[in-house]
Design an enzyme around this catalytic site. Structure first.
Site, PDB file in Angstrom:
ATOM      1  CG  MET A  30      -7.403  12.848  -5.098  1.00 34.76           C
ATOM      2  SD  MET A  30      -8.888  12.225  -4.333  1.00 34.76           S
ATOM      3  CE  MET A  30      -8.366  12.041  -2.646  1.00 34.76           C
ATOM      4  CG  HIS A  37       1.282  14.750  -3.672  1.00 36.33           C
ATOM      5  ND1 HIS A  37       0.775  15.345  -2.539  1.00 36.33           N
ATOM      6  CD2 HIS A  37       0.374  13.815  -4.050  1.00 36.33           C
ATOM      7  CE1 HIS A  37      -0.386  14.811  -2.247  1.00 36.33           C
ATOM      8  NE2 HIS A  37      -0.658  13.869  -3.129  1.00 36.33           N
ATOM      9  CB  SER A 186      -3.816  15.735   1.602  1.00 37.34           C
ATOM     10  OG  SER A 186      -2.956  15.579   0.489  1.00 37.34           O
TER      11      SER A 186
HETATM   12  O1  PAF Z   1      -4.011   8.646  -4.462  1.00 38.62           O
HETATM   13  C1  PAF Z   1      -4.772   9.564  -4.811  1.00 38.62           C
HETATM   14  O2  PAF Z   1      -4.542  10.745  -4.534  1.00 38.62           O
HETATM   15  C2  PAF Z   1      -6.047   9.237  -5.582  1.00 38.62           C
HETATM   16  O3  PAF Z   1      -6.605   8.057  -5.120  1.00 38.62           O
HETATM   17  C3  PAF Z   1      -5.855   9.193  -7.101  1.00 38.62           C
HETATM   18  C4  PAF Z   1      -4.910   8.061  -7.511  1.00 38.62           C
HETATM   19  C5  PAF Z   1      -5.318  10.514  -7.588  1.00 38.62           C
HETATM   20  C6  PAF Z   1      -7.203   8.946  -7.794  1.00 38.62           C
HETATM   21  O4  PAF Z   1      -8.121   9.958  -7.516  1.00 38.62           O
END
Ligand code: PAF
Length: 286
Positions: A30, A37, A186
């Site tokens: 997101m 990430h 985040s």
């Molecule tokens: O973990 C996340 O950031 C969200 O839940 C995902 C898997 C991108 C789905 O919107």
């Protein structure tokens, strides 16, 4: 690096790579990307020829009183991080591209999604499963990477892929923490200085719980009490849940020895001020 908000264009690009015999790793996010990430993208880079990342703040996984509108966004910074890791494609759609006005099809699951976060966020996992299914259709990758910080999400996605016979391998990656132990998220950006210090109670309480497990304690209520006591000692913290479940199917257990595969998930959700944070440990002890 390609940046596209278009479903058709993105799907065609992934298909073209696959036609050329290249493997594709996919990291759904997101946005507002951090080291957690980055570790997923690096794993995807190591294990695949091409890496695609989606950046989409998915409205349907937020409840009515949750933080969809205020969720942090910074595409420029995200793109720079992706570029530095060697990501090949960012899919960054508008909400209208993902959800037409008459959108009405959802992916949902019994069990699993009703425990832990599902209790205080009853429609959350339906939103996650729906968007992740859509993303898997838009980006037909070989492997998709998810963080273990969202352990329940990881379990739900793995089961959804199994249940629906989806042709993608799900790879879980370890939690990445700040130097002082706070799990990267985040949502940490919502914390002021005092709250940031108080947020350490999550990792601290889990460390106490883990110590108890490692010392041989098997009684779940005793382990939970120990964790709860540490959290309630922090005045800015309010417990949403402290749970220990069988990691195989996210069902509650009273004694660790009841876990079917010997793997337990100890998961907590705690409000620090208005910010809800989660953390966990997974323990394989036999
Ligand atoms: O973990 C996340 O950031 C969200 O839940 C995902 C898997 C991108 C789905 O919107």
């Amino acid at each position: 690096m390609i940046i596209s908000g278009n479903i058709k264009e993105t799907r065609n690009q992934i298909k073209e790579w696959k036609r050329h015999g290249l493997s594709v790793g996919f990291v759904p996010t997101m946005g507002y990307l951090h080291e957690g990430h980055k570790s997923l993208m690096e794993a995807a880079k190591r294990e695949n020829d091409k890496v695609a990342v989606s950046i989409f703040v998915n409205p349907i996984q937020f409840g009515p009183n949750e933080d969809f509108a205020s969720y942090p966004r910074d595409l420029e910074k995200d793109a720079a991080l992706c570029e530095s890791v060697g990501v090949d494609l960012i899919f960054h759609p508008e909400a209208e591209e993902m959800y037409a006005e008459d959108f009405s099809t959802y992916v949902d699951m019994n069990g699993l999604t009703k425990e832990l976060c599902g209790k205080s966020r009853p429609t959350h996992f339906r939103g996650v499963q729906t968007v992740v299914s859509k993303l898997f259709h838009i980006l037909p990758a070989d492997r998709a990477y998810f963080g273990q910080k969202d352990a329940q999400q990881l379990a739900v996605i793995k089961k959804m892929v199994r249940d629906m016979s989806m042709d993608i391998e799900i790879v879980g990656c370890p939690i990445i923490r700040e130097a002082d132990g706070l799990a990267k998220s985040s949502r940490n950006t919502y914390l002021n200085a005092e709250e940031r210090a108080a947020a350490l109670v999550l990792s601290r309480s889990l460390a106490e719980g883990k110590k108890l497990v490692e010392s041989g304690e098997r009684d779940v209520s005793k382990i939970k009490k120990c964790i709860e006591a540490v959290i309630t000692g922090e005045k800015l913290a309010r417990i949403d849940y402290v749970e220990i479940v069988d990691f195989a199917d996210i069902t509650p257990i009273e004694n660790l020895d009841a876990a079917k595969t010997g793997e337990i998930l100890c998961a907590i959700a705690v409000y620090i001020g208005k910010t809800r944070l989660i953390d966990n440990f997974i323990c394989k002890y036999r």
